[in-house]
Design a protein around this motif. Structure first.
Motif: not given
Length: 160
Positions: A4-26
Motif C-alpha cells: 500500500g501507499p506510505t506516509l511518514r510516521a510523523e504524518d500518521v501521528a499528526e493525523i491521529h492527533d487531529a482525529l482524536a482532538l475533535f472529541a476534546h475540542v468539540f
C-alpha cells in the motif's frame, strides 16, 4: 499482495492527533481550537434524522457554540488510514457517543484529510450512526467503497 501507499510516521501521528482532538475540542466547547481539527473550508455532514451540513470552519464554530449542554460525549477509535492512487488521505474511524442519560450510540466517521501549512486537518467528515438504529439519511451503497481497506490503499509506514 501489493504494498500500500506510505506516509511518514510523523504524518500518521499528526493525523491521529487531529482525529482524536475533535472529541476534546468539540465536547469541551473549545471553539477557538476547532482550527486545529478542521480546514477553513471543511464540510461536515451528519446523517442522523433529516441530516445537516456545516460548511466551513466559521460555521463549525457557530454550530459548536449553539450546541446543547446535554450533547453526547464522543470517543474516536479504531481508525484506519487509507491513501488512494491520487494521494487522497482518508480515515475511517468508529465513534462511541455517550448520552447524558448513559445511553451509548456508535457509528462511523468518514474523513478526508489535507496537509495544510499548519499541519494535517479534516477537510471533509460525514458521521453515520450504526447502533442503535436511528432515523437517518442513507448514503449510496458505493459511498463506503472509498473508505474500505484494501491491500492497495492501507497506509504503510515509510521506512528510513
Amino acid at each position: 499482495m501489493t504494498a500500500g501507499p506510505t506516509l511518514r510516521a510523523e504524518d500518521v501521528a499528526e493525523i491521529h492527533d487531529a482525529l482524536a482532538l475533535f472529541a476534546h475540542v468539540f465536547d469541551n466547547d473549545d471553539i477557538a481550537e476547532l482550527g486545529r481539527v478542521f480546514t477553513e473550508d471543511a464540510v461536515i455532514e451528519n446523517t442522523i434524522g433529516s441530516g445537516y451540513t456545516i460548511d466551513g470552519l466559521a460555521s463549525a464554530r457557530q454550530f459548536t457554540g449553539r450546541r446543547s449542554p446535554d450533547t453526547p460525549d464522543h470517543q474516536t477509535l479504531d481508525t484506519v488510514l487509507l491513501v488512494d492512487a491520487s494521494g487522497t488521505v482518508r480515515a475511517r474511524s468508529r465513534y462511541i457517543a455517550t448520552l447524558i442519560d448513559g445511553e451509548v450510540h456508535g457509528g462511523d466517521y468518514y474523513d478526508i484529510l489535507e496537509r495544510t501549512a499548519r499541519g494535517w486537518r479534516i477537510r471533509y467528515r460525514v458521521s453515520v450512526p450504526r447502533h442503535p438504529i436511528l432515523d437517518r439519511i442513507d448514503l449510496p451503497a458505493q459511498f463506503a467503497d472509498a473508505w474500505r481497506p484494501t491491500a492497495e490503499n492501507v497506509v504503510r509506514f515509510e521506512r528510513d
